[in-house]
Scaffold this motif. Structure first.
Motif, mmCIF file in Angstrom:
data_model
loop_
_atom_site.group_PDB
_atom_site.id
_atom_site.type_symbol
_atom_site.label_atom_id
_atom_site.label_comp_id
_atom_site.label_asym_id
_atom_site.label_seq_id
_atom_site.Cartn_x
_atom_site.Cartn_y
_atom_site.Cartn_z
ATOM 1 N N ALA A 1 -8.371 -6.655 -8.956
ATOM 2 C CA ALA A 1 -9.676 -7.281 -7.928
ATOM 3 C C ALA A 1 -9.540 -6.457 -6.694
ATOM 4 O O ALA A 1 -8.642 -6.609 -5.843
ATOM 5 C CB ALA A 1 -8.970 -8.658 -7.680
ATOM 6 N N LYS A 2 -10.255 -5.750 -6.644
ATOM 7 C CA LYS A 2 -10.619 -4.801 -5.481
ATOM 8 C C LYS A 2 -11.432 -5.635 -4.443
ATOM 9 O O LYS A 2 -11.921 -6.603 -4.616
ATOM 10 C CB LYS A 2 -11.666 -3.658 -5.906
ATOM 11 C CG LYS A 2 -11.003 -2.797 -7.092
ATOM 12 C CD LYS A 2 -11.809 -1.655 -7.326
ATOM 13 C CE LYS A 2 -11.372 -0.629 -8.275
ATOM 14 N NZ LYS A 2 -10.442 -0.905 -9.349
ATOM 15 N N GLY A 3 -11.094 -5.115 -3.101
ATOM 16 C CA GLY A 3 -11.505 -5.649 -2.072
ATOM 17 C C GLY A 3 -12.727 -5.226 -1.697
ATOM 18 O O GLY A 3 -13.675 -4.709 -2.508
ATOM 19 N N LEU A 4 -13.109 -5.378 -0.497
ATOM 20 C CA LEU A 4 -14.491 -5.029 0.257
ATOM 21 C C LEU A 4 -14.796 -3.471 -0.256
ATOM 22 O O LEU A 4 -14.014 -2.755 -0.139
ATOM 23 C CB LEU A 4 -14.501 -5.235 1.721
ATOM 24 C CG LEU A 4 -15.890 -5.330 2.330
ATOM 25 C CD1 LEU A 4 -16.464 -6.449 1.981
ATOM 26 C CD2 LEU A 4 -15.641 -5.447 3.883
ATOM 27 N N LEU A 5 -16.120 -3.152 -0.552
ATOM 28 C CA LEU A 5 -16.685 -1.965 -0.945
ATOM 29 C C LEU A 5 -15.759 -1.368 -2.040
ATOM 30 O O LEU A 5 -15.638 -0.012 -2.202
ATOM 31 C CB LEU A 5 -16.481 -1.234 0.381
ATOM 32 C CG LEU A 5 -17.543 -1.624 1.410
ATOM 33 C CD1 LEU A 5 -17.347 -0.621 2.730
ATOM 34 C CD2 LEU A 5 -18.984 -1.534 1.098
ATOM 35 N N ALA A 6 -15.295 -2.093 -3.131
ATOM 36 C CA ALA A 6 -14.382 -1.773 -4.107
ATOM 37 C C ALA A 6 -13.209 -1.030 -3.511
ATOM 38 O O ALA A 6 -12.512 -0.253 -4.396
ATOM 39 C CB ALA A 6 -15.402 -0.646 -4.999
ATOM 40 N N SER A 7 -12.736 -1.219 -2.419
ATOM 41 C CA SER A 7 -11.543 -0.785 -1.927
ATOM 42 C C SER A 7 -10.237 -1.442 -2.725
ATOM 43 O O SER A 7 -10.271 -2.643 -2.769
ATOM 44 C CB SER A 7 -11.335 -0.748 -0.433
ATOM 45 O OG SER A 7 -9.968 -0.470 0.003
ATOM 46 N N GLU A 8 -8.951 -0.563 -3.183
ATOM 47 C CA GLU A 8 -8.146 -1.218 -3.747
ATOM 48 C C GLU A 8 -6.899 -1.616 -2.403
ATOM 49 O O GLU A 8 -6.222 -2.646 -2.721
ATOM 50 C CB GLU A 8 -7.386 -0.264 -4.771
ATOM 51 C CG GLU A 8 -8.076 -0.050 -6.010
ATOM 52 C CD GLU A 8 -7.353 0.751 -6.970
ATOM 53 O OE1 GLU A 8 -6.191 0.783 -6.942
ATOM 54 O OE2 GLU A 8 -8.064 0.827 -7.866
ATOM 55 N N SER A 9 -7.063 -0.831 -1.534
ATOM 56 C CA SER A 9 -5.887 -0.939 -0.554
ATOM 57 C C SER A 9 -6.141 -2.487 0.112
ATOM 58 O O SER A 9 -7.361 -3.065 0.257
ATOM 59 C CB SER A 9 -5.905 0.192 0.649
ATOM 60 O OG SER A 9 -6.856 -0.269 1.604
ATOM 61 N N ILE A 10 -4.882 -2.979 0.678
ATOM 62 C CA ILE A 10 -4.641 -4.318 1.035
ATOM 63 C C ILE A 10 -5.078 -4.050 2.694
ATOM 64 O O ILE A 10 -4.447 -3.083 3.273
ATOM 65 C CB ILE A 10 -3.432 -4.978 1.104
ATOM 66 C CG1 ILE A 10 -3.044 -5.023 -0.349
ATOM 67 C CG2 ILE A 10 -3.200 -6.200 1.888
ATOM 68 C CD1 ILE A 10 -3.687 -6.001 -1.229
ATOM 69 N N PRO B 1 4.789 -2.171 -7.983
ATOM 70 C CA PRO B 1 4.158 -2.467 -9.159
ATOM 71 C C PRO B 1 3.161 -3.510 -9.132
ATOM 72 O O PRO B 1 2.298 -3.568 -9.803
ATOM 73 C CB PRO B 1 5.109 -2.255 -10.210
ATOM 74 C CG PRO B 1 6.249 -1.423 -9.318
ATOM 75 C CD PRO B 1 6.242 -2.193 -8.207
ATOM 76 N N LEU B 2 3.635 -4.829 -8.794
ATOM 77 C CA LEU B 2 2.769 -5.932 -8.864
ATOM 78 C C LEU B 2 1.509 -5.836 -8.018
ATOM 79 O O LEU B 2 0.415 -6.124 -8.554
ATOM 80 C CB LEU B 2 3.564 -7.232 -8.252
ATOM 81 C CG LEU B 2 2.937 -8.211 -8.164
ATOM 82 C CD1 LEU B 2 2.447 -9.085 -9.308
ATOM 83 C CD2 LEU B 2 3.538 -9.626 -7.298
ATOM 84 N N TYR B 3 1.867 -5.285 -6.826
ATOM 85 C CA TYR B 3 0.593 -5.064 -5.911
ATOM 86 C C TYR B 3 -0.350 -3.754 -6.571
ATOM 87 O O TYR B 3 -1.552 -3.902 -6.203
ATOM 88 C CB TYR B 3 0.769 -4.716 -4.496
ATOM 89 C CG TYR B 3 1.030 -6.197 -3.757
ATOM 90 C CD1 TYR B 3 -0.193 -6.615 -3.350
ATOM 91 C CD2 TYR B 3 2.129 -7.114 -3.868
ATOM 92 C CE1 TYR B 3 -0.285 -7.779 -2.612
ATOM 93 C CE2 TYR B 3 2.052 -8.406 -3.291
ATOM 94 C CZ TYR B 3 0.873 -8.841 -2.643
ATOM 95 O OH TYR B 3 0.704 -9.997 -2.036
ATOM 96 N N ASN C 1 0.789 -1.353 -0.038
ATOM 97 C CA ASN C 1 0.096 0.037 -0.068
ATOM 98 C C ASN C 1 0.853 1.072 -0.101
ATOM 99 O O ASN C 1 2.110 1.100 0.458
ATOM 100 C CB ASN C 1 -0.999 0.053 1.152
ATOM 101 C CG ASN C 1 -2.039 -1.066 1.355
ATOM 102 O OD1 ASN C 1 -2.553 -1.278 0.233
ATOM 103 N ND2 ASN C 1 -2.330 -1.637 2.529
ATOM 104 N N GLY C 2 0.139 2.327 -0.337
ATOM 105 C CA GLY C 2 1.022 3.390 -0.168
ATOM 106 C C GLY C 2 1.845 4.221 -1.430
ATOM 107 O O GLY C 2 1.753 3.620 -2.465
ATOM 108 N N ALA C 3 2.496 5.127 -1.203
ATOM 109 C CA ALA C 3 3.364 5.661 -2.346
ATOM 110 C C ALA C 3 4.389 4.680 -2.907
ATOM 111 O O ALA C 3 4.724 4.851 -3.954
ATOM 112 C CB ALA C 3 4.007 6.926 -1.858
#
Length: 161
Positions: free
Chosen positions: A115-124, A106-108, A100-102
């Motif tokens: 493949a977004k997470g819960l509530l379409a969130s991208e963050s792990i 690039p893989l993540y 996550n973060g700045a």
């Protein structure tokens, strides 16, 4: 057209460059890991999954990350030894990264957009988030840390056949 995952370069646990294309034609399970997490025992399940399916084309890639509760403070040698001694890990491990973060690797960045997470969130949200990639390099699904490795047998079987 080449799948977007294949040109990405990662560093293995010894610091050598590995091109994701090396895993072309394999089903890939990518996991951000940590040695001092409540989910750390999943290493055992991940290794069992790897042993069960590696000869049929599954590869599991472990990416240590220290972004969640500072639960992966060791260096690469310590991480590698911990995983081997405590869980008999033989699947490929990689150098510690940010997911996550700045400084997100690039893989993540690619995995999270695909493949977004819960509530379409991208963050792990935590350690042991899992991404399943098909033989063509397409990200198929994202699984939460609470998803046990053995819960993925059915989908892995399907992707391998």
């Amino acid at each position: 057209m080449t799948a977007a995952i294949y040109p990405i370069i990662v560093k293995d646990i010894q610091g050598k460059d590995v091109v994701m294309e090396d895993f072309k034609d394999k089903v890939i399970l990518i996991v951000n890991t940590a040695s001092k997490c409540g989910f750390t025992p999943q290493y055992k399940g991940l290794e069992a999954l790897y042993q069960q399916y590696k000869d049929r084309g599954l590869v599991i890639l472990g990416f240590p990350c220290n972004q969640f509760g500072k639960q992966e403070q060791g260096n690469e040698d310590e991480i590698s030894q911990f995983c081997e001694l405590n869980f008999g890990v033989t699947f490929p491990l990689f150098s510690k990264i940010d997911v996550n973060g700045a400084n997100s690797h690039p893989l993540y960045q690619h995995l999270k957009k695909s493949a977004k997470g819960l509530l379409a969130s991208e963050s792990i949200k935590w350690n042991f988030t899992k991404f399943l990639v098909d033989k063509q390099g397409n990200v198929i699904e994202r699984y939460s840390p609470t998803t046990k490795p053995e819960d993925l047998n059915v989908i892995i079987e399907k992707l391998l056949s």
